[in-house]
Design a protein around this motif. Structure first.
Motif, PDB file in Angstrom:
ATOM      1  N   VAL A 123       0.862  -1.183   0.000  1.00 40.23           N
ATOM      2  CA  VAL A 123       0.000   0.000   0.000  1.00 40.23           C
ATOM      3  C   VAL A 123       0.899   1.233   0.000  1.00 40.23           C
ATOM      4  O   VAL A 123       1.939   1.249   0.664  1.00 40.23           O
ATOM      5  N   HIS A 124       0.502   2.279  -0.742  1.00 40.58           N
ATOM      6  CA  HIS A 124       1.351   3.459  -0.802  1.00 40.58           C
ATOM      7  C   HIS A 124       0.536   4.729  -1.018  1.00 40.58           C
ATOM      8  O   HIS A 124      -0.593   4.695  -1.524  1.00 40.58           O
ATOM      9  N   SER A 125       1.132   5.851  -0.646  1.00 38.83           N
ATOM     10  CA  SER A 125       0.532   7.161  -0.894  1.00 38.83           C
ATOM     11  C   SER A 125       0.855   7.591  -2.322  1.00 38.83           C
ATOM     12  O   SER A 125       1.569   6.903  -3.059  1.00 38.83           O
ATOM     13  N   ASP A 126       0.350   8.775  -2.699  1.00 34.91           N
ATOM     14  CA  ASP A 126       0.589   9.217  -4.075  1.00 34.91           C
ATOM     15  C   ASP A 126       1.975   9.834  -4.255  1.00 34.91           C
ATOM     16  O   ASP A 126       2.269  10.394  -5.313  1.00 34.91           O
ATOM     17  N   GLY A 127       2.834   9.705  -3.244  1.00 39.57           N
ATOM     18  CA  GLY A 127       4.237  10.017  -3.456  1.00 39.57           C
ATOM     19  C   GLY A 127       4.928   8.994  -4.335  1.00 39.57           C
ATOM     20  O   GLY A 127       6.045   9.222  -4.815  1.00 39.57           O
ATOM     21  N   ILE A 128       4.259   7.857  -4.565  1.00 37.38           N
ATOM     22  CA  ILE A 128       4.739   6.808  -5.468  1.00 37.38           C
ATOM     23  C   ILE A 128       3.963   6.888  -6.776  1.00 37.38           C
ATOM     24  O   ILE A 128       2.745   7.107  -6.783  1.00 37.38           O
ATOM     25  N   LYS A 129       4.658   6.719  -7.880  1.00 35.52           N
ATOM     26  CA  LYS A 129       4.004   6.724  -9.189  1.00 35.52           C
ATOM     27  C   LYS A 129       2.923   5.653  -9.244  1.00 35.52           C
ATOM     28  O   LYS A 129       3.057   4.590  -8.642  1.00 35.52           O
ATOM     29  N   SER A 130       1.876   5.928  -9.981  1.00 33.83           N
ATOM     30  CA  SER A 130       0.719   5.027  -9.996  1.00 33.83           C
ATOM     31  C   SER A 130       1.006   3.718 -10.725  1.00 33.83           C
ATOM     32  O   SER A 130       0.402   2.694 -10.436  1.00 33.83           O
TER      33      SER A 130
END
Length: 344
Positions: free
Chosen positions: A295-302
């Motif tokens: 799971v990740h925030s939008d600091g990671i590319k989609s």
């Protein structure tokens, strides 16, 4: 579980190595490390920084966080050529640079926990955890039904991370809340902090009810998007609910899932503390030994893909989180990557 953000130390050249060593030494001393334990940290940092300067023209970075009041985690990331024979490179006396060849071996010897991921043309990740004497219980860690690791880093030039993570472990049951406060800086951090506090101090509820509870309690903040999952080692099920653009995938190492061996995590539109759907419901997926949740925030590319790293499933959850961060971080926002692996 005590969750701390990682501090980032860029090492573009050797002039930055001494600064990183000094600041990380201060972190270890603030943890109450003895002189000999601080010495271990110094060796690890020195060898990591030396490897970056010698082998990576563009340098790399170190990520550091404290582990409760007992230890320190140091992660070295680079985008160099990678190692073609990592096992041999950990032997003393083996070097590609004409040095004494003690770097990786020294790091491993000083570490209570050590992991090395490397792949040609991808680069290298070295993970070291050092604990105070008698504070690392290897048996207790091995007995856990789940392994959780994460990377949480503030936006460049910010000191406080607006993303957040809260984790409750209760025997075979694990509950996690991943958050992204709107924007960045202190206001985003405060939104995530308050949401985490609600999660940590409230009676445990199903994910949809917990998110609704958080929504009601953080209305005076900037707001956040969030994802909660309850993972059961008894029922071998994962129940989850998400609101906003916290993204993720559930992987199956044995390829039992349809398509590419993973299932995308689906969230509702909305913002906790501002507006959420009138009706929320939980989703349930199978869990078990061969499952891995990222799971990740939008600091990671989609768009990201782990199929390019075939050996990754043999590494620690934190190493996997570090790879996703290294390869797909936007570098324009706070960043959170959470990895949970089933062990039984």
């Amino acid at each position: 579980m005590d969750v701390k953000q990682h501090q980032k130390f860029l090492i573009p050249d050797k002039s930055y190595a001494s600064i990183a060593k000094r600041d990380i030494t201060r972190i270890a001393e603030a943890q109450g490390f003895s002189a000999s334990e601080v010495g271990k940290v110094n060796i690890v940092v020195s060898e990591m920084a030396s490897n970056l300067v010698k082998h990576v023209p563009k340098g790399g970075e170190l990520l550091v966080r404290t582990i409760e009041k007992t230890g320190i985690e140091i992660i070295c990331l680079d985008n160099g050529e990678g190692m073609r024979d990592p096992v041999r490179m950990q032997e003393d006396g083996v070097s590609t640079f004409g040095s004494a060849g003690e770097g990786l071996g020294a790091i491993k010897r000083q570490s209570d926990v050590f992991d090395l991921f490397t792949q040609p043309e991808i680069g290298t990740i070295i993970l070291s955890r050092i604990y105070k004497a008698g504070k690392y219980d290897q048996r207790a860690q091995q007995a856990k039904r789940h392994e959780l690791g994460y990377i949480m880093v503030a936006k460049p030039n910010e000191t406080m991370c607006g993303d957040g993570l809260a984790v409750i472990e209760n025997g075979p049951e694990l509950y996690l809340l991943a958050l992204d406060g709107l924007g960045h800086g202190s206001n985003a951090h405060e939104a995530s902090r308050q949401a985490s506090e609600v999660f940590n101090t409230s009676p445990l509820l199903p994910p949809d009810q917990m998110l609704r509870n958080i929504h009601e309690k953080i209305k005076r903040t900037r707001g956040a998007v969030g994802f909660m999952a309850g993972i059961s080692g008894n029922t071998q099920k994962m129940t989850y609910c998400g609101i906003g653009n916290i993204a993720g995938k559930l992987f199956s190492a044995d390829g039992s899932m349809a398509g590419q061996g993973y299932k995308n995590i689906i969230s509702y539109n909305g913002i906790l503390g501002h507006n959420i759907p009138n009706t929320l419901s939980n989703q349930a997926l199978d869990w078990g030994r061969n499952r891995m949740l990222i799971v990740h925030s939008d600091g990671i590319k989609s768009r990201w893909d782990l199929h390019k790293y075939p050996s990754l499933n043999r590494h620690l959850a934190t190493t996997t989180a570090a790879l996703v961060y290294k390869e797909y971080c936007r570098q324009t926002d706070d960043t959170l990557v959470v990895v949970c692996k089933g062990k039984a």
